[in-house]
Design an enzyme around this catalytic site. Structure first.
Site, mmCIF file in Angstrom:
data_model
loop_
_atom_site.group_PDB
_atom_site.id
_atom_site.type_symbol
_atom_site.label_atom_id
_atom_site.label_comp_id
_atom_site.label_asym_id
_atom_site.label_seq_id
_atom_site.Cartn_x
_atom_site.Cartn_y
_atom_site.Cartn_z
ATOM 1 N N ASP A 183 -0.161 -7.591 1.541
ATOM 2 C CA ASP A 183 0.362 -6.216 1.603
ATOM 3 C C ASP A 183 1.884 -6.249 1.757
ATOM 4 O O ASP A 183 2.438 -5.954 2.810
ATOM 5 C CB ASP A 183 -0.295 -5.486 2.776
ATOM 6 N N HIS A 192 0.817 -1.215 0.000
ATOM 7 C CA HIS A 192 0.000 0.000 0.000
ATOM 8 C C HIS A 192 0.847 1.260 0.000
ATOM 9 O O HIS A 192 0.367 2.333 -0.357
ATOM 10 C CB HIS A 192 -0.982 -0.003 1.179
ATOM 11 N N SER A 230 4.122 2.483 8.288
ATOM 12 C CA SER A 230 3.742 1.486 7.288
ATOM 13 C C SER A 230 4.947 0.986 6.500
ATOM 14 O O SER A 230 5.818 1.759 6.102
ATOM 15 C CB SER A 230 2.723 2.082 6.308
#
Length: 307
Positions: free
Chosen positions: A152, A103, A253
């Protein structure tokens, strides 16, 4: 080895999706499921911002990292077609490859990978090694699902090989024997330059200084995590406790989650998403479980997987 690296055609499709709050399927029909519940799912205008304040503890409730404590840690400043930039973490796995979250890279047109320093800064930190890459060097997992946030994981191919030193080192991947082992209650370490909390944001500016922080928390069971995430969690993910308001947050992230396996610091997870309730409100954080992707990693990098 490069069969699945993003092509210009795929990039255009990804950019179209990235400009909408609700991703679209292949037929161009907007998917109606509400998606902004978790912080990875915020619209591009919301999540492509980072903290520019100095002195606050990043990774909610975390502690400052010591020099050379996380030599495998990478930072990625990723640029998008709308002229926005986002900060993500990454993990060095060889002289030419870094692992991060899908992402983070989806829709990216180019990026700067920063290693060798605990400080991400503009102007650059003197100790930092910076390597520029383009979308040609970004490989998002072909089964990445931005709606349910599955698979992911992504790979960045560095355009210049790293020289290993006391500040730049690869992190060990799980062996095949360790890949699917029971990790519940195992203490883990997450590190990154992310936010203190959901309100701790500022646009990336000409003057930026972020110091690396880390946090130690245990893995929790799938059953416990699924209570928080309505049975969305799969066996190729991991959940780490967010109790006491100590947690990964926006900007973390793609960063590394490590554990001591058989006496070795081992990359077991990649920061994927957390609750929109906020980083400091006690909800668990979800990680991509690296052990489930060893074959894919070996296929597209020069990393040798140990049995």
């Amino acid at each position: 080895m490069l069969n699945y690296w993003l092509s210009p055609t795929i990039l255009v499709s990804a950019l179209i999706c990235a400009t909408h709050s609700h991703p679209r399927n292949a037929g161009g029909v907007s998917r109606t499921r509400e998606v902004p519940r978790f912080w990875v799912r915020l619209s591009p205008a919301d999540h492509r911002v980072v903290v520019s304040s100095v002195g606050n503890s990043k990774i909610a409730g975390g502690a400052p990292a010591k020099d050379r404590q996380f030599p495998y840690q990478a930072a990625l400043l990723i640029n998008f077609a709308d002229e926005s930039t986002t900060l993500c973490g990454g993990s060095i796995v060889s002289t030419t490859f870094v692992l991060t979250a899908a992402h983070c890279l989806e829709g990216g047109i180019d990026a700067t990978v920063i290693v060798g320093t605990n400080t991400v800064s503009i102007p650059s930190d003197d100790r930092a090694v910076e390597i520029d890459v383009t979308f040609h060097d970004m490989l998002v997992h072909p089964k990445y699902d931005p709606i349910d946030v599955l698979n992911d994981i992504a790979i960045v191919r560095l355009t210049k090989a790293l020289t290993f030193s006391d500040t730049i080192q690869p992190v060990k991947l799980p062996s095949r024997q360790e890949a699917l082992s029971d990790l519940v209650n195992v203490d883990t370490t997450v590190s990154g330059w992310g936010a203190l909390g959901e309100d701790d944001y500022a646009e990336i500016e000409d003057n930026l200084k972020l110091d690396l922080h880390f946090l130690v928390k245990p893995v929790i069971s799938y059953e416990k995590c699924n209570i928080a995430y309505e049975h969305m969690i799969r066996d190729f993910q991991l959940c780490v406790s967010g109790e006491d308001g100590r947690n990964a947050c926006q900007g973390d992230s793609g960063g590394p989650l490590t554990a001591n396996l058989n006496g070795m610091t081992t990359l077991i997870g990649i920061v994927s998403y957390g609750s929109s309730d906020g980083c400091e409100h006690g909800s668990p954080v979800v990680y991509t479980r690296v052990g489930y992707y060893l074959d894919w990693i070996a296929q597209h990098t020069d990393v040798k997987i140990v049995d």
